[in-house]
Enzyme design. Structure first.
Site, PDB file in Angstrom:
ATOM      1  N   CYS A  43       0.816  -1.217   0.000  1.00  0.00           N
ATOM      2  CA  CYS A  43       0.000   0.000   0.000  1.00  0.00           C
ATOM      3  C   CYS A  43       0.848   1.265   0.000  1.00  0.00           C
ATOM      4  O   CYS A  43       0.659   2.147  -0.817  1.00  0.00           O
ATOM      5  CB  CYS A  43      -0.940  -0.010   1.213  1.00  0.00           C
ATOM      6  SG  CYS A  43      -1.977   1.468   1.301  1.00  0.00           S
ATOM      7  N   CYS A  48      -1.531   1.575  -3.099  1.00  0.00           N
ATOM      8  CA  CYS A  48      -2.570   2.599  -2.926  1.00  0.00           C
ATOM      9  C   CYS A  48      -2.034   4.025  -2.863  1.00  0.00           C
ATOM     10  O   CYS A  48      -2.549   4.916  -3.540  1.00  0.00           O
ATOM     11  CB  CYS A  48      -3.356   2.336  -1.635  1.00  0.00           C
ATOM     12  SG  CYS A  48      -3.557   0.625  -1.174  1.00  0.00           S
ATOM     13  N   LYS A  51      -0.089   5.316  -6.035  1.00  0.00           N
ATOM     14  CA  LYS A  51      -1.068   5.327  -7.124  1.00  0.00           C
ATOM     15  C   LYS A  51      -2.033   6.498  -6.974  1.00  0.00           C
ATOM     16  O   LYS A  51      -2.390   7.145  -7.969  1.00  0.00           O
ATOM     17  CB  LYS A  51      -1.831   4.005  -7.133  1.00  0.00           C
ATOM     18  CG  LYS A  51      -2.835   3.860  -8.257  1.00  0.00           C
ATOM     19  CD  LYS A  51      -3.435   2.459  -8.262  1.00  0.00           C
ATOM     20  CE  LYS A  51      -4.152   2.163  -6.958  1.00  0.00           C
ATOM     21  NZ  LYS A  51      -4.713   0.791  -6.913  1.00  0.00           N
ATOM     22  N   TYR A 179      -9.504  -3.331 -11.309  1.00  0.00           N
ATOM     23  CA  TYR A 179      -9.346  -1.958 -10.839  1.00  0.00           C
ATOM     24  C   TYR A 179      -7.936  -1.431 -11.042  1.00  0.00           C
ATOM     25  O   TYR A 179      -7.741  -0.245 -11.345  1.00  0.00           O
ATOM     26  CB  TYR A 179      -9.786  -1.840  -9.376  1.00  0.00           C
ATOM     27  CG  TYR A 179      -8.881  -2.495  -8.370  1.00  0.00           C
ATOM     28  CD1 TYR A 179      -7.872  -1.771  -7.743  1.00  0.00           C
ATOM     29  CD2 TYR A 179      -9.025  -3.836  -8.013  1.00  0.00           C
ATOM     30  CE1 TYR A 179      -7.032  -2.359  -6.809  1.00  0.00           C
ATOM     31  CE2 TYR A 179      -8.205  -4.423  -7.082  1.00  0.00           C
ATOM     32  CZ  TYR A 179      -7.205  -3.693  -6.489  1.00  0.00           C
ATOM     33  OH  TYR A 179      -6.372  -4.281  -5.572  1.00  0.00           O
ATOM     34  N   GLU A 183      -7.384   1.888 -13.206  1.00  0.00           N
ATOM     35  CA  GLU A 183      -6.818   3.054 -12.525  1.00  0.00           C
ATOM     36  C   GLU A 183      -5.586   3.558 -13.263  1.00  0.00           C
ATOM     37  O   GLU A 183      -5.430   4.770 -13.484  1.00  0.00           O
ATOM     38  CB  GLU A 183      -6.488   2.704 -11.081  1.00  0.00           C
ATOM     39  CG  GLU A 183      -7.720   2.556 -10.204  1.00  0.00           C
ATOM     40  CD  GLU A 183      -7.413   2.039  -8.817  1.00  0.00           C
ATOM     41  OE1 GLU A 183      -8.233   2.252  -7.910  1.00  0.00           O
ATOM     42  OE2 GLU A 183      -6.344   1.412  -8.625  1.00  0.00           O
ATOM     43  N   HIS A 438     -27.869  20.167   0.184  1.00  0.00           N
ATOM     44  CA  HIS A 438     -27.979  20.764  -1.145  1.00  0.00           C
ATOM     45  C   HIS A 438     -27.072  21.988  -1.275  1.00  0.00           C
ATOM     46  O   HIS A 438     -26.925  22.746  -0.319  1.00  0.00           O
ATOM     47  CB  HIS A 438     -29.439  21.182  -1.380  1.00  0.00           C
ATOM     48  CG  HIS A 438     -29.682  21.777  -2.725  1.00  0.00           C
ATOM     49  ND1 HIS A 438     -29.725  21.023  -3.876  1.00  0.00           N
ATOM     50  CD2 HIS A 438     -29.890  23.071  -3.089  1.00  0.00           C
ATOM     51  CE1 HIS A 438     -29.954  21.819  -4.898  1.00  0.00           C
ATOM     52  NE2 HIS A 438     -30.059  23.060  -4.452  1.00  0.00           N
ATOM     53  N   GLU A 443     -26.697  14.199  -2.447  1.00  0.00           N
ATOM     54  CA  GLU A 443     -28.112  14.356  -2.085  1.00  0.00           C
ATOM     55  C   GLU A 443     -29.022  13.483  -2.943  1.00  0.00           C
ATOM     56  O   GLU A 443     -30.123  13.107  -2.525  1.00  0.00           O
ATOM     57  CB  GLU A 443     -28.534  15.820  -2.206  1.00  0.00           C
ATOM     58  CG  GLU A 443     -28.641  16.343  -3.626  1.00  0.00           C
ATOM     59  CD  GLU A 443     -29.109  17.797  -3.670  1.00  0.00           C
ATOM     60  OE1 GLU A 443     -30.252  18.055  -3.276  1.00  0.00           O
ATOM     61  OE2 GLU A 443     -28.307  18.660  -4.091  1.00  0.00           O
TER      62      GLU A 443
END
Length: 461
Positions: A43, A48, A51, A179, A183, A438, A443
Site C-alpha cells: 500500500c 494505494c 497510485k 481496478y 486506474e 444541497h 443528495e
C-alpha cells in the site's frame, strides 16, 4: 516465552503486520518483524498511496479544462514526469520512515531480510541467522501475477515498475480489466499518453455491479481510453519503434510500454510454509479460520496472503483482531461483511454491499432497484459531458438496503459514510428520512423515490 527468542515473530512489515506487531509489543511482549523490502508494504510503497498521487497528478489535465469553463485564463499546461517522480518518492520515503519510527517506539525489533519458516517455531532470516518464536504471524501480502509462458513477456512491466518509469511513454497498452488496470489507464490517459486497455472478458471490473461496470467503461472511453474487450495479448515483440502487442484476434497494438495488470497472487511461495505444516488453498493463499489462525496452532496469517478481501484497511483490522485475541485476552474476529471499496478510476467508483445480480440470486429476485444517471452540477455549468451514476439495491420484504453504488466525483468519500448506514442495517424508509444536503451530488442518494423497471424475463443472471 520460556525457551523462545521472541513471543511473536511477524513475517512482513506491511499494513497488517505493522499493526499486529505494534499492538502486541505494547503489551510488553518481545516482538520482531522481518521485511525483505521497505517498511510499509504494498500500500505505502508500490500500491494505494503512490497510485493515488499519480491519480491526483493525472486529474489536473481535466481540472485545467474545467477552469477555463469557469472563466479562468489558463496558459497551456506542461507536465514534468521526473519532477513528479522525485516528489512522489520523497513522500513515500517519509511515510515509510513514519512506519519505522512507530515500530521502534512500540518496542518492535525490525529485521531487514527475507524470512522463511524452518519449522513451526523457527524462522530463518537471510543475513541474520535463525531465531525461535512462540507465535508466528505471516503478513507478506501479494504480488502482481504475469503469464510467464507468454512469448515476449520479458518486455512487459507490472504495476510495480509503472511507479518508476524513467520517462513517460507516448503509447501504453494495459492488459487487464480490473481496478488496477483501469486506474492506471486513467492515470496514463490523463497524463497525455495514448492508452489502450485489452481485456479478455465481456466487460471491465468483474465483481462489481453491472451498471457500474458499463458506466465506467463508457465514461473512460469518452475521455479517450481505448478499451478492447473479448481478446487478450498473445505475444509481445520488440521492434525498432518500440513494442508490438499482438492480440489473440490477430490485431497488433503498437506501444512504448506494455503493462500487465491481470491481478495479484498471494506472496506465499518460498516462505517455508510446507516445512511448518501450514495448509494453503487452491489459489496458493494461506488457509485461515475466522481468527486468522492457520492449520498450525501457533501460526497465524493476515492480509492479502490469505486472499479474503484484499484491501489495506481489512489487513489492518485483521492484524488488530489477531493482537486483541492473542495478546490482550479479548477474542476478536473481523466481520468481512459490508466492507466498502473504492476504485480510483476517472470517474471514481464507491461501492458497498451486494450488486444487483448477487442480490437477486441471494433473495430470490425480490429486489427493488433505484437508479439515476445524470451530469453533476459542476459539469452542466460549462458544458462538460461526464456523467455520474448512483444506485441502491433494496430487499423488498424488509426494505433493507443491500447495496449502494456510486460513480462520480468524490464517490469514494461518499461511500465511506454510506457504508456505516448499510453496516447498521439501514432500511430505505430510514434512508429517505434523511434530509438532503444541497447542492451536492450525494443528495441524489436520499431523493430517489421511483423504482427502476425490473429486468425482462431471462435477463437476470
Amino acid at each position: 516465552m520460556a525457551g523462545y527468542d521472541y513471543d511473536l515473530f511477524v513475517i512482513g512489515a506491511g499494513s497488517g503486520g505493522v499493526r499486529a506487531s505494534r499492538l502486541a509489543a505494547m503489551t510488553g511482549a518481545k516482538v520482531a518483524v522481518a521485511e525483505e523490502h521497505r517498511v510499509g508494504g504494498t500500500c505505502v510503497i508500490r500500491g494505494c498511496v503512490p497510485k493515488k498521487f499519480m491519480v491526483y497528478a493525472s486529474e489536473y489535465a481535466r481540472h485545467f479544462e474545467t477552469a477555463r469553463g469557469y472563466g479562468w485564463e489558463v496558459a497551456e499546461p506542461a507536465f514534468d514526469w521526473p519532477r513528479f517522480l522525485m516528489a512522489k518518492d520523497n513522500e513515500i520515503a517519509r511515510l515509510s520512515g513514519i512506519y519505522v519510527r512507530n515500530l521502534q517506539n512500540a518496542g518492535v525489533e525490525l529485521v531487514h531480510g527475507r524470512a522463511r519458516l524452518k519449522d513451526r517455531h523457527t524462522v530463518e532470516v537471510d543475513g541474520h541467522g535463525t531465531v525461535t518464536a512462540e507465535k508466528v504471524l505471516v503478513a507478506t501480502g501479494g504480488a502482481p501475477w504475469m503469464p510467464r509462458e507468454l512469448p515476449g513477456i520479458e518486455h512487459a512491466i507490472t504495476s510495480n515498475e509503472a511507479f518508476h518509469l524513467e520517462q513517460l511513454p507516448k503509447r501504453i497498452v494495459i492488459a487487464g480489466g480490473g481496478y488496477i488496470a483501469l486506474e492506471f489507464a486513467g492515470i496514463f490517459n490523463g497524463l497525455g499518453v495514448d492508452t489502450t486497455v485489452v481485456h479478455r472478458g465481456p466487460n471491465v471490473l468483474r465483481g462489481f455491479d453491472d451498471d457500474i461496470r458499463s458506466h465506467v467503461a463508457e465514461e473512460m472511453e469518452a475521455q479517450g481510453v481505448k478499451i478492447r474487450l473479448g481478446t487478450q495479448i498473445a505475444a509481445i515483440e520488440k521492434t525498432a519503434d518500440g513494442l508490438v502487442a499482438t492480440c489473440a484476434d490477430g490485431h497488433g497494438l503498437e506501444a512504448d510500454v506494455v503493462m500487465f495488470a491481470l491481478g495479484r497472487a498471494p506472496y506465499a511461495d518460498d516462505l517455508g510454509l510446507e516445512a511448518a505444516g501450514v495448509a494453503r488453498t487452491e489459489t496458493g493463499a494461506v488457509k485461515v479460520d475466522e481468527y486468522s489462525r492457520t492449520s498450525v496452532d501457533n501460526i497465524w496469517a493476515v492480509g492479502d496472503v490469505t486472499d479474503r478481501i484484499n484491501l489495506t484497511p481489512v489487513a489492518i483490522r485483521e492484524g488488530a483482531a489477531f493482537a486483541q485475541t492473542e495478546f490482550y485476552g479479548n477474542p476478536t474476529t473481523f466481520d468481512h461483511d459490508m466492507v466498502a471499496s473504492a476504485v480510483f478510476t476517472q470517474p471514481p467508483v464507491g461501492s458497498v454491499g451486494l450488486s444487483e445480480a448477487d442480490a437477486r440470486r441471494a433473495h430470490g429476485g425480490k429486489i427493488d432497484i433505484y437508479l439515476a444517471r445524470f451530469r453533476p452540477m459542476k459539469e452542466t455549468f460549462y458544458g462538460g459531458q461526464q456523467r455520474a451514476l448512483i444506485k441502491l439495491v433494496v430487499e423488498q420484504d424488509s426494505e433493507r438496503i443491500l447495496g449502494c453504488h456510486v460513480v462520480g466525483p468524490d464517490a469514494p468519500e461518499i461511500i465511506q459514510m454510506a457504508a456505516i448506514a448499510l453496516k447498521m442495517g439501514v432500511t430505505k424508509p430510514q434512508w429517505d428520512a434523511t434530509c438532503a444536503v444541497h447542492p451536492t451530488l450525494a443528495e441524489e442518494l436520499v431523493t430517489m423515490r421511483e423504482k427502476s423497471a425490473p429486468p425482462a424475463l431471462g435477463q437476470v443472471a
